[in-house]
Write a protein that holds these residues in place. Sequence first.
Motif, PDB file in Angstrom:
ATOM      1  N   CYS A  92      16.031   0.345  11.523  1.00 58.33           N
ATOM      2  CA  CYS A  92      15.042   0.143  11.293  1.00 58.33           C
ATOM      3  C   CYS A  92      14.364   0.865  10.155  1.00 58.33           C
ATOM      4  O   CYS A  92      13.013   0.660   9.873  1.00 58.33           O
ATOM      5  N   VAL A  93      15.190   1.546   9.320  1.00 56.27           N
ATOM      6  CA  VAL A  93      14.772   2.000   8.055  1.00 56.27           C
ATOM      7  C   VAL A  93      14.260   0.915   6.895  1.00 56.27           C
ATOM      8  O   VAL A  93      15.071   0.156   6.874  1.00 56.27           O
ATOM      9  N   SER A  94      13.179   1.004   6.471  1.00 55.15           N
ATOM     10  CA  SER A  94      12.552   0.074   5.502  1.00 55.15           C
ATOM     11  C   SER A  94      11.421   0.808   4.970  1.00 55.15           C
ATOM     12  O   SER A  94      11.057   1.761   5.207  1.00 55.15           O
ATOM     13  N   CYS A  95      10.656   0.007   4.041  1.00 52.38           N
ATOM     14  CA  CYS A  95       9.647   0.670   3.351  1.00 52.38           C
ATOM     15  C   CYS A  95       8.538   1.130   4.253  1.00 52.38           C
ATOM     16  O   CYS A  95       7.905   1.698   4.236  1.00 52.38           O
ATOM     17  N   ARG A  96       8.468  -0.035   5.332  1.00 56.38           N
ATOM     18  CA  ARG A  96       7.419   0.364   6.159  1.00 56.38           C
ATOM     19  C   ARG A  96       7.552   1.320   7.456  1.00 56.38           C
ATOM     20  O   ARG A  96       6.568   1.841   7.708  1.00 56.38           O
ATOM     21  N   THR A  97       8.551   2.163   7.126  1.00 57.19           N
ATOM     22  CA  THR A  97       8.804   3.219   8.334  1.00 57.19           C
ATOM     23  C   THR A  97       8.890   4.377   7.403  1.00 57.19           C
ATOM     24  O   THR A  97       9.301   5.639   7.640  1.00 57.19           O
ATOM     25  N   CYS A  98       8.421   4.149   5.868  1.00 57.03           N
ATOM     26  CA  CYS A  98       8.566   5.485   4.933  1.00 57.03           C
ATOM     27  C   CYS A  98       7.272   6.052   4.677  1.00 57.03           C
ATOM     28  O   CYS A  98       6.122   5.357   4.927  1.00 57.03           O
ATOM     29  N   ALA A  99       7.135   7.256   4.682  1.00 62.59           N
ATOM     30  CA  ALA A  99       6.056   8.294   4.828  1.00 62.59           C
ATOM     31  C   ALA A  99       5.159   7.670   3.245  1.00 62.59           C
ATOM     32  O   ALA A  99       3.838   8.037   3.217  1.00 62.59           O
ATOM     33  N   HIS A 100       5.789   7.221   2.213  1.00 66.68           N
ATOM     34  CA  HIS A 100       5.351   6.833   1.002  1.00 66.68           C
ATOM     35  C   HIS A 100       4.427   5.779   0.725  1.00 66.68           C
ATOM     36  O   HIS A 100       3.861   5.402   0.041  1.00 66.68           O
ATOM     37  N   VAL A 101       4.474   4.812   1.774  1.00 63.85           N
ATOM     38  CA  VAL A 101       4.126   3.330   1.529  1.00 63.85           C
ATOM     39  C   VAL A 101       2.611   3.345   2.338  1.00 63.85           C
ATOM     40  O   VAL A 101       2.733   3.796   3.536  1.00 63.85           O
ATOM     41  N   THR A 102       1.745   2.277   1.894  1.00 62.64           N
ATOM     42  CA  THR A 102       0.429   2.491   2.414  1.00 62.64           C
ATOM     43  C   THR A 102       0.290   1.094   2.434  1.00 62.64           C
ATOM     44  O   THR A 102       0.250   0.325   1.552  1.00 62.64           O
ATOM     45  N   PRO A 103      -0.342   0.470   3.873  1.00 64.29           N
ATOM     46  CA  PRO A 103      -0.968  -0.854   3.884  1.00 64.29           C
ATOM     47  C   PRO A 103      -2.221  -0.797   3.226  1.00 64.29           C
ATOM     48  O   PRO A 103      -3.051   0.211   3.467  1.00 64.29           O
ATOM     49  N   ARG A 104      -2.694  -2.007   2.418  1.00 62.24           N
ATOM     50  CA  ARG A 104      -3.826  -1.847   1.856  1.00 62.24           C
ATOM     51  C   ARG A 104      -4.790  -3.097   2.531  1.00 62.24           C
ATOM     52  O   ARG A 104      -4.193  -4.107   2.989  1.00 62.24           O
ATOM     53  N   PRO A 105      -6.315  -3.092   2.508  1.00 65.54           N
ATOM     54  CA  PRO A 105      -7.006  -3.949   3.080  1.00 65.54           C
ATOM     55  C   PRO A 105      -6.653  -5.436   2.474  1.00 65.54           C
ATOM     56  O   PRO A 105      -7.011  -6.313   3.240  1.00 65.54           O
ATOM     57  N   ASP A 106      -6.341  -5.538   1.265  1.00 63.89           N
ATOM     58  CA  ASP A 106      -6.070  -6.862   0.630  1.00 63.89           C
ATOM     59  C   ASP A 106      -4.791  -7.666   1.217  1.00 63.89           C
ATOM     60  O   ASP A 106      -4.431  -8.692   0.702  1.00 63.89           O
ATOM     61  N   GLY A 107      -4.061  -6.981   2.202  1.00 63.23           N
ATOM     62  CA  GLY A 107      -2.823  -7.539   2.735  1.00 63.23           C
ATOM     63  C   GLY A 107      -1.579  -7.033   2.032  1.00 63.23           C
ATOM     64  O   GLY A 107      -0.574  -7.509   2.046  1.00 63.23           O
ATOM     65  N   THR A 108      -1.796  -6.262   0.974  1.00 64.01           N
ATOM     66  CA  THR A 108      -0.668  -5.892   0.343  1.00 64.01           C
ATOM     67  C   THR A 108      -0.208  -4.177   0.910  1.00 64.01           C
ATOM     68  O   THR A 108      -0.761  -3.641   1.550  1.00 64.01           O
ATOM     69  N   TRP A 109       1.139  -4.050   0.180  1.00 65.88           N
ATOM     70  CA  TRP A 109       1.621  -2.728   0.412  1.00 65.88           C
ATOM     71  C   TRP A 109       1.921  -1.893  -0.973  1.00 65.88           C
ATOM     72  O   TRP A 109       2.309  -2.422  -1.731  1.00 65.88           O
ATOM     73  N   THR A 110       1.651  -0.729  -0.952  1.00 63.16           N
ATOM     74  CA  THR A 110       1.862  -0.022  -2.233  1.00 63.16           C
ATOM     75  C   THR A 110       2.851   1.155  -2.051  1.00 63.16           C
ATOM     76  O   THR A 110       2.686   1.834  -0.883  1.00 63.16           O
ATOM     77  N   CYS A 111       3.589   1.521  -2.818  1.00 64.35           N
ATOM     78  CA  CYS A 111       4.485   2.732  -2.703  1.00 64.35           C
ATOM     79  C   CYS A 111       3.930   3.604  -3.648  1.00 64.35           C
ATOM     80  O   CYS A 111       3.734   3.635  -4.763  1.00 64.35           O
ATOM     81  N   ASP A 112       3.757   4.952  -3.128  1.00 65.31           N
ATOM     82  CA  ASP A 112       3.310   6.115  -3.800  1.00 65.31           C
ATOM     83  C   ASP A 112       4.224   7.217  -3.833  1.00 65.31           C
ATOM     84  O   ASP A 112       3.970   8.451  -4.175  1.00 65.31           O
ATOM     85  N   CYS A 113       5.434   6.821  -3.911  1.00 67.73           N
ATOM     86  CA  CYS A 113       6.540   7.535  -4.033  1.00 67.73           C
ATOM     87  C   CYS A 113       6.804   8.317  -5.500  1.00 67.73           C
ATOM     88  O   CYS A 113       6.838   7.668  -6.365  1.00 67.73           O
ATOM     89  N   PRO A 114       6.510   9.626  -5.470  1.00 66.29           N
ATOM     90  CA  PRO A 114       6.615  10.421  -6.877  1.00 66.29           C
ATOM     91  C   PRO A 114       7.741   9.988  -7.686  1.00 66.29           C
ATOM     92  O   PRO A 114       7.806  10.266  -8.927  1.00 66.29           O
TER      93      PRO A 114
END
Length: 340
Positions: free
Chosen positions: A238-260
């Motif tokens: 089940c490892v994917s971006c959605r189980t990563c602490a760096h990823v955030t769902p946005r109200p517009d229906g997108t996902w963004t990665c904030d990994c430094p």
Amino acid sequence: MVAVPKPKNAVEALIDRWWEQQEEAPRPHLGASLLGHPCERWLWLSFRWAVREQFSGRMLRLFNRGQREESVIVDNLKRIGIDIHSTCEDVTGQVFINLGCHCGGSLDGIIESGVPEAPKTRHVAEFKTHNLKSFTELKDKGVFEAKRRHWCQMQCYMHGTGIARALYVAVCKDNDEMYTERVEYNPQAAKDIIERGHRIALMERMPAPLSENPSWYQCKMCPAWRFCFETHQMEPDCVSCRTCAHVTPRPDGTWTCDCPAGPERGKVQNVEEQRTGCMFHVLHPDLVPWPMVGQAENGKAAIYEIDGQRVWNGGPTSSVLSEDLLRGIRTPEEEAEIPF
């Protein structure tokens, strides 16, 4: 004397194995068919792809039978003069209703006219198959009491299409008996159901379970039972971006990665990128049983304490990949000075 169950015949076993190998990728959206589910934790876990429900080959064949039944229902409706389109039989396919903020679902059809009780009224069409026990309860209580999730699903579709009525068509798989019910649009209920979905989709932290009691009837059959009451740990697959602490769902229906460590901080990820993930995956702290004791490398890595040892997860150096950590594979490191 306890009877020993007979083994499956070879043909059935091979067919079931084939179906089990046809694993479908999890949906990218929070489906309207799920929004009436009573447990917010399950909705969050399934939307994050953190717990995946595993079905036997027999169950997958049953689901396929239900999908095939849709064509039969559509043909029968047309035979009695109901004007229906946007079904599984149409070249253009079924209509996807976007409910905003990661929520949505596909209609079984739109009826323009011909329903006997209201010949000129448009309806959203919803088709379901039931076993005899479920079908009997449905007939006795009606869809609102017997199948609340189906009622909620129709409310979402009526809200999304602007159509104020739905026609629920149920077929009993045991004897081919049919049950139909016209459902009225409830604007406030639809608004509440959809807003609940939006709220859950945007949650950064995992919500509380429906019950803390492992024997609670709604929990006992839940795919997340083991996660909630035994391991508190997601599976390695089940490892994917959605189980990563760096990823955030946005109200517009997108996902963004904030990994430094990523090449483009704040980058919008498409669905395939989310499924693939990357080597800098950091396990979401709510999806593992270990305490997070800090961060390292300017937030690129998390530091978990496991069996008294500090383990780095996610950074570009001196860290353990998430899949390995979940499998119990980790390289012992001397405890270093950790920059908090």
